[in-house]
Design an enzyme around this catalytic site. Structure first.
Site, mmCIF file in Angstrom:
data_model
loop_
_atom_site.group_PDB
_atom_site.id
_atom_site.type_symbol
_atom_site.label_atom_id
_atom_site.label_comp_id
_atom_site.label_asym_id
_atom_site.label_seq_id
_atom_site.Cartn_x
_atom_site.Cartn_y
_atom_site.Cartn_z
ATOM 1 N N HIS A 46 -7.376 -5.951 -0.227
ATOM 2 C CA HIS A 46 -6.238 -5.066 0.010
ATOM 3 C C HIS A 46 -5.450 -5.442 1.260
ATOM 4 O O HIS A 46 -4.280 -5.093 1.381
ATOM 5 C CB HIS A 46 -6.754 -3.624 0.148
ATOM 6 C CG HIS A 46 -5.677 -2.587 0.223
ATOM 7 N ND1 HIS A 46 -5.059 -2.080 -0.904
ATOM 8 C CD2 HIS A 46 -5.098 -1.961 1.279
ATOM 9 C CE1 HIS A 46 -4.158 -1.181 -0.542
ATOM 10 N NE2 HIS A 46 -4.163 -1.088 0.771
ATOM 11 N N ASP A 73 -9.075 -5.248 -4.628
ATOM 12 C CA ASP A 73 -8.680 -3.848 -4.564
ATOM 13 C C ASP A 73 -9.671 -3.047 -5.395
ATOM 14 O O ASP A 73 -10.357 -3.583 -6.277
ATOM 15 C CB ASP A 73 -7.258 -3.663 -5.125
ATOM 16 C CG ASP A 73 -6.182 -3.728 -4.055
ATOM 17 O OD1 ASP A 73 -6.395 -3.153 -2.973
ATOM 18 O OD2 ASP A 73 -5.122 -4.347 -4.299
ATOM 19 N N SER A 109 0.837 -1.191 0.000
ATOM 20 C CA SER A 109 0.000 0.000 0.000
ATOM 21 C C SER A 109 0.883 1.256 0.000
ATOM 22 O O SER A 109 1.656 1.464 -0.936
ATOM 23 C CB SER A 109 -0.965 -0.056 1.192
ATOM 24 O OG SER A 109 -2.031 0.853 1.043
#
Length: 317
Positions: free
Chosen positions: A292, A260, A177
């Protein structure tokens, strides 16, 4: 940059809120579950490996490393450097050691990097801008939590590692991320400023943000307080350097989760394509059945495909 309309901001916030896209858990529980899972995994890793915790690589509050050593740390070994996510404003190295056990057992040293997260950086945009204009890093002691500083800290942590441990035979980056953005920025580093040139052999970039401009008008930037200029100069998409002969030997894996958001998936696709166009060796991995958060949580599992990729990279030397 002009302010986004309320509707445009709402749409962007939806796209850049990973917790809204998981079918696995409700958005109000998934982040807490992620923190709990990674913290528990880190505690297990600390209990099972030889470690050096809270090793300072600088004077900042969070300029610390957790190092997980392979069974024989006296010889030569590859190192995987894990850079945590948290939208540059939460998480820490205390939740970043969960991936160590499968790798350590195969002779890889694993290092979890701490860095000063926002909101401390809100106090010094002027100082950071002046430092950038003078082509020098901002003073980390004065502006921890500024995006420029976070990028610099991660670069400095890599330089410290290779100077501290001359037995390292290849550096592998892994970022998730926001940590994928920081890892990607390492790939564009001018190492002459750091007095060392790390032998970066690979990078695993997981569900990252590689263009920061879209988040300028979202809740994410309420804490980061980035200007457009800061966002641009810290966007890996804008910092891609042509692959040097040494970079051609660096294997970059850009991974994204099925669950995602479309924007996260677009960013991964476009960044991977741009790296490849610049001559880098790039593989793209679209992982089915994960979101995610568990796309990286599963790195603690020996059988997980990303774990196997991490194990295979050093063995390809």
């Amino acid at each position: 940059a002009a302010a986004a309309s309320p509707a445009a901001r709402q749409a962007l916030e939806e796209q850049y809120s990973p917790s809204r896209w998981s079918p696995r858990l409700a958005r109000d529980t998934i982040i807490g579950a992620h923190i709990a899972a990674t913290a528990a995994g880190t505690q297990r890793a600390r209990a099972s490996a030889q470690t050096a915790l809270h090793v300072p690589y600088g004077a900042g509050d969070r300029e610390r490393l957790d190092i997980y050593f392979p069974p024989d740390p006296s010889g030569a070994f590859p190192v995987l450097v894990y850079i945590h996510g948290g939208y540059w404003q939460c998480l820490s190295k205390e939740e970043s050691g969960f991936a160590a056990p499968p790798l350590v057992s195969r002779g890889v040293m694993v290092v979890a990097v701490g860095y000063d997260i926002a909101p401390k950086g809100r106090c010094c945009p002027a100082q950071a801008a002046a430092a950038h204009a003078a082509r020098r890093p901002p003073n980390c002691a004065l502006c921890p939590g500024h995006m420029d500083t976070m990028v610099l800290q991660v670069r400095r942590s890599i330089a410290f590692l290779v100077q501290r441990y001359p037995g390292i035979r290849g550096v592998y980056l892994c970022g998730h991320s926001a940590g994928a953005q920081l890892a990607a920025m390492v790939l564009s580093t001018d190492w002459t400023e750091h007095g060392v040139v790390p032998d970066i052999k690979g990078a695993v970039l997981v569900s990252g943000v590689y263009d920061l401009e879209p988040i300028l008008h979202t809740y994410v930037n309420d804490v980061l307080n980035m200007s457009r200029e800061v966002a641009q100069r810290n966007s890996p998409m804008r910092c891609i350097v042509p692959a040097a002969p040494t970079a051609a030997a660096c294997e970059v894996l850009v991974a994204v989760a099925q669950h995602d958001s479309p924007e996260f998936r677009r960013q991964s696709q476009e960044y991977g394509q741009a790296l490849r166009a610049a001559g880098w060796s790039v593989s793209m991995l679209d992982l089915a059945g994960v979101d995610h958060f568990d796309i990286v949580e599963k790195l603690s599992e020996e059988s997980y495909v990303l774990t196997q990729v991490g194990e295979e990279l050093p063995s390809s030397l």
